[in-house]
Write a protein that holds these residues in place. Structure first.
Motif, PDB file in Angstrom:
ATOM      1  N   ALA A  95      78.261  25.107  49.619  1.00 54.10           N
ATOM      2  CA  ALA A  95      79.620  25.613  49.809  1.00 54.10           C
ATOM      3  C   ALA A  95      80.493  24.446  50.263  1.00 54.10           C
ATOM      4  CB  ALA A  95      79.611  26.735  50.837  1.00 54.10           C
ATOM      5  N   PRO A  96      81.771  24.468  50.023  1.00 49.23           N
ATOM      6  CA  PRO A  96      82.542  25.517  49.373  1.00 49.23           C
ATOM      7  C   PRO A  96      82.434  25.444  47.849  1.00 49.23           C
ATOM      8  CG  PRO A  96      84.012  23.748  50.011  1.00 49.23           C
ATOM      9  CD  PRO A  96      82.644  23.375  50.513  1.00 49.23           C
ATOM     10  N   VAL A  97      82.613  26.607  47.225  1.00 49.78           N
ATOM     11  CA  VAL A  97      82.607  26.718  45.774  1.00 49.78           C
ATOM     12  C   VAL A  97      83.908  27.408  45.369  1.00 49.78           C
ATOM     13  CG1 VAL A  97      81.420  27.727  43.789  1.00 49.78           C
ATOM     14  CG2 VAL A  97      80.088  26.961  45.760  1.00 49.78           C
ATOM     15  N   ARG A  98      84.525  26.940  44.313  1.00 56.66           N
ATOM     16  CA  ARG A  98      85.761  27.529  43.804  1.00 56.66           C
ATOM     17  C   ARG A  98      85.545  28.080  42.396  1.00 56.66           C
ATOM     18  NH1 ARG A  98      86.835  28.321  48.041  1.00 56.66           N
ATOM     19  NH2 ARG A  98      87.943  27.016  49.501  1.00 56.66           N
ATOM     20  N   ILE A  99      86.305  29.103  42.047  1.00 58.44           N
ATOM     21  CA  ILE A  99      86.231  29.657  40.700  1.00 58.44           C
ATOM     22  C   ILE A  99      86.452  28.535  39.691  1.00 58.44           C
ATOM     23  CG2 ILE A  99      87.368  31.182  39.023  1.00 58.44           C
ATOM     24  CD1 ILE A  99      88.009  33.056  41.360  1.00 58.44           C
ATOM     25  N   GLY A 100      85.581  28.440  38.719  1.00 60.49           N
ATOM     26  CA  GLY A 100      85.697  27.413  37.690  1.00 60.49           C
ATOM     27  C   GLY A 100      84.902  26.154  37.969  1.00 60.49           C
ATOM     28  N   ASP A 101      84.395  26.002  39.199  1.00 59.33           N
ATOM     29  CA  ASP A 101      83.554  24.832  39.502  1.00 59.33           C
ATOM     30  C   ASP A 101      82.329  24.841  38.591  1.00 59.33           C
ATOM     31  OD1 ASP A 101      85.238  24.050  41.539  1.00 59.33           O
ATOM     32  OD2 ASP A 101      83.827  24.499  43.172  1.00 59.33           O
ATOM     33  N   VAL A 102      81.969  23.666  38.078  1.00 60.59           N
ATOM     34  CA  VAL A 102      80.767  23.546  37.254  1.00 60.59           C
ATOM     35  C   VAL A 102      79.563  23.464  38.189  1.00 60.59           C
ATOM     36  CG1 VAL A 102      79.531  22.113  35.595  1.00 60.59           C
ATOM     37  CG2 VAL A 102      81.997  22.461  35.349  1.00 60.59           C
ATOM     38  N   LEU A 103      78.667  24.428  38.069  1.00 60.13           N
ATOM     39  CA  LEU A 103      77.474  24.478  38.906  1.00 60.13           C
ATOM     40  C   LEU A 103      76.289  23.801  38.230  1.00 60.13           C
ATOM     41  CD1 LEU A 103      77.779  28.180  40.132  1.00 60.13           C
ATOM     42  CD2 LEU A 103      78.814  26.102  41.102  1.00 60.13           C
ATOM     43  N   LEU A 104      76.285  23.815  36.907  1.00 53.76           N
ATOM     44  CA  LEU A 104      75.243  23.173  36.104  1.00 53.76           C
ATOM     45  C   LEU A 104      75.923  22.723  34.805  1.00 53.76           C
ATOM     46  CD1 LEU A 104      72.128  22.611  35.913  1.00 53.76           C
ATOM     47  CD2 LEU A 104      71.968  24.797  34.707  1.00 53.76           C
ATOM     48  N   PRO A 105      75.963  21.402  34.534  1.00 52.45           N
ATOM     49  CA  PRO A 105      76.756  20.918  33.397  1.00 52.45           C
ATOM     50  C   PRO A 105      76.219  21.279  32.016  1.00 52.45           C
ATOM     51  CG  PRO A 105      75.749  19.089  34.582  1.00 52.45           C
ATOM     52  CD  PRO A 105      75.427  20.330  35.346  1.00 52.45           C
ATOM     53  N   ASP A 106      74.919  21.440  31.874  1.00 47.90           N
ATOM     54  CA  ASP A 106      74.350  21.725  30.556  1.00 47.90           C
ATOM     55  C   ASP A 106      73.203  22.712  30.727  1.00 47.90           C
ATOM     56  OD1 ASP A 106      73.315  21.768  27.990  1.00 47.90           O
ATOM     57  OD2 ASP A 106      72.716  19.681  27.962  1.00 47.90           O
ATOM     58  N   ALA A 107      73.500  23.983  30.479  1.00 46.95           N
ATOM     59  CA  ALA A 107      72.505  25.035  30.683  1.00 46.95           C
ATOM     60  C   ALA A 107      71.450  25.010  29.590  1.00 46.95           C
ATOM     61  CB  ALA A 107      73.189  26.396  30.730  1.00 46.95           C
ATOM     62  N   ALA A 108      70.263  24.580  29.941  1.00 48.19           N
ATOM     63  CA  ALA A 108      69.083  24.630  29.062  1.00 48.19           C
ATOM     64  C   ALA A 108      69.309  23.963  27.709  1.00 48.19           C
ATOM     65  CB  ALA A 108      68.622  26.075  28.885  1.00 48.19           C
ATOM     66  N   GLY A 109      70.015  22.840  27.712  1.00 52.39           N
ATOM     67  CA  GLY A 109      70.212  22.097  26.477  1.00 52.39           C
ATOM     68  C   GLY A 109      71.176  22.737  25.494  1.00 52.39           C
ATOM     69  N   THR A 110      71.963  23.701  25.947  1.00 55.53           N
ATOM     70  CA  THR A 110      72.920  24.367  25.062  1.00 55.53           C
ATOM     71  C   THR A 110      74.228  23.593  24.951  1.00 55.53           C
ATOM     72  OG1 THR A 110      73.862  25.663  26.874  1.00 55.53           O
ATOM     73  CG2 THR A 110      72.029  26.669  25.635  1.00 55.53           C
ATOM     74  N   GLY A 111      74.464  22.665  25.896  1.00 48.35           N
ATOM     75  CA  GLY A 111      75.745  21.962  25.946  1.00 48.35           C
ATOM     76  C   GLY A 111      76.809  22.774  26.652  1.00 48.35           C
ATOM     77  N   VAL A 112      76.462  23.952  27.141  1.00 52.26           N
ATOM     78  CA  VAL A 112      77.420  24.848  27.790  1.00 52.26           C
ATOM     79  C   VAL A 112      77.202  24.803  29.298  1.00 52.26           C
ATOM     80  CG1 VAL A 112      78.155  27.259  28.018  1.00 52.26           C
ATOM     81  CG2 VAL A 112      77.496  26.357  25.769  1.00 52.26           C
ATOM     82  N   PRO A 113      78.281  24.553  30.067  1.00 51.74           N
ATOM     83  CA  PRO A 113      78.130  24.534  31.526  1.00 51.74           C
ATOM     84  C   PRO A 113      78.088  25.937  32.121  1.00 51.74           C
ATOM     85  CG  PRO A 113      80.384  23.962  30.915  1.00 51.74           C
ATOM     86  CD  PRO A 113      79.617  24.128  29.630  1.00 51.74           C
ATOM     87  N   ILE A 114      77.508  26.015  33.309  1.00 53.95           N
ATOM     88  CA  ILE A 114      77.544  27.222  34.126  1.00 53.95           C
ATOM     89  C   ILE A 114      78.662  27.020  35.123  1.00 53.95           C
ATOM     90  CG2 ILE A 114      76.305  28.648  35.810  1.00 53.95           C
ATOM     91  CD1 ILE A 114      75.063  28.758  33.004  1.00 53.95           C
ATOM     92  N   ILE A 115      79.567  28.010  35.196  1.00 55.12           N
ATOM     93  CA  ILE A 115      80.702  27.888  36.102  1.00 55.12           C
ATOM     94  C   ILE A 115      80.728  29.038  37.108  1.00 55.12           C
ATOM     95  CG2 ILE A 115      82.148  26.574  34.487  1.00 55.12           C
ATOM     96  CD1 ILE A 115      83.625  29.221  33.867  1.00 55.12           C
ATOM     97  N   ALA A 116      81.305  28.753  38.280  1.00 58.56           N
ATOM     98  CA  ALA A 116      81.438  29.776  39.323  1.00 58.56           C
ATOM     99  C   ALA A 116      82.520  30.774  38.927  1.00 58.56           C
ATOM    100  CB  ALA A 116      81.785  29.122  40.648  1.00 58.56           C
ATOM    101  N   THR A 117      82.305  32.024  39.289  1.00 59.88           N
ATOM    102  CA  THR A 117      83.298  33.072  39.016  1.00 59.88           C
ATOM    103  C   THR A 117      83.840  33.702  40.302  1.00 59.88           C
ATOM    104  OG1 THR A 117      81.561  34.737  38.756  1.00 59.88           O
ATOM    105  CG2 THR A 117      82.310  33.614  36.757  1.00 59.88           C
ATOM    106  N   LYS A 118      83.580  33.016  41.427  1.00 64.15           N
ATOM    107  CA  LYS A 118      84.007  33.530  42.724  1.00 64.15           C
ATOM    108  C   LYS A 118      84.207  32.349  43.668  1.00 64.15           C
ATOM    109  CE  LYS A 118      82.373  36.522  46.435  1.00 64.15           C
ATOM    110  NZ  LYS A 118      81.260  37.357  46.907  1.00 64.15           N
ATOM    111  N   HIS A 119      85.123  32.514  44.610  1.00 65.60           N
ATOM    112  CA  HIS A 119      85.273  31.534  45.685  1.00 65.60           C
ATOM    113  C   HIS A 119      84.254  31.843  46.781  1.00 65.60           C
ATOM    114  CE1 HIS A 119      88.951  29.828  44.200  1.00 65.60           C
ATOM    115  NE2 HIS A 119      89.689  30.910  44.427  1.00 65.60           N
ATOM    116  N   VAL A 120      83.600  30.826  47.297  1.00 65.99           N
ATOM    117  CA  VAL A 120      82.721  30.975  48.463  1.00 65.99           C
ATOM    118  C   VAL A 120      83.025  29.843  49.414  1.00 65.99           C
ATOM    119  CG1 VAL A 120      80.351  30.964  49.319  1.00 65.99           C
ATOM    120  CG2 VAL A 120      80.871  32.108  47.166  1.00 65.99           C
ATOM    121  N   ASP A 121      83.459  30.194  50.628  1.00 68.57           N
ATOM    122  CA  ASP A 121      83.741  29.176  51.651  1.00 68.57           C
ATOM    123  C   ASP A 121      82.549  28.998  52.561  1.00 68.57           C
ATOM    124  OD1 ASP A 121      86.383  28.446  50.924  1.00 68.57           O
ATOM    125  OD2 ASP A 121      87.106  30.348  51.748  1.00 68.57           O
TER     126      ASP A 121
END
Length: 121
Positions: A95-121
């Protein structure tokens, strides 16, 4: 010839769409009320994709939160869903995490990032 019937999920209308396939090739699409419905139906029968939503562990939250909700930034091939979930299984973010933060840049070799959908302080 093969006929597959789908319920479109692109808007609230939920059109019943019939897709006629011949050897895996789309021959016709019937029942959609918009172009997006036709695009959805063709993609769904030839190469289905999904958005994955889940949550991952958070450390150091001032509010006591233990997880943050997240999702793939775009759709991924349906056959990669379990690989993406496996990649997130041991992920912990500070923490802190903001909506839209990239949590994992490349999910399982898909080239697609995992992003946060909630704010956490």
């Amino acid at each position: 010839m093969e006929k597959r019937t789908l319920t479109c999920i692109n808007c609230p209308l939920g059109c019943q769409i019939d897709v006629i396939l011949d050897g895996g090739t789309v021959q016709s699409i019937i029942g959609n009320t918009c172009k997006r419905g036709a695009e959805y139906a063709e993609k769904e029968v030839t190469h289905p994709t999904r958005i994955v939503t889940t949550s991952v562990a958070v450390t150091g939250s001032k509010t006591g939160a233990h997880t943050v909700s997240c999702k793939t930034a775009s759709d991924i091939p349906k056959e990669k869903i379990f690989a993406v979930i496996d990649a997130l299984r041991g992920l912990t973010v500070p923490a802190p995490v903001r909506i839209g933060d990239v949590l994992l840049p490349d999910a399982a070799g898909t080239g697609v990032p995992i992003i946060a959908t909630k704010h956490v302080d």
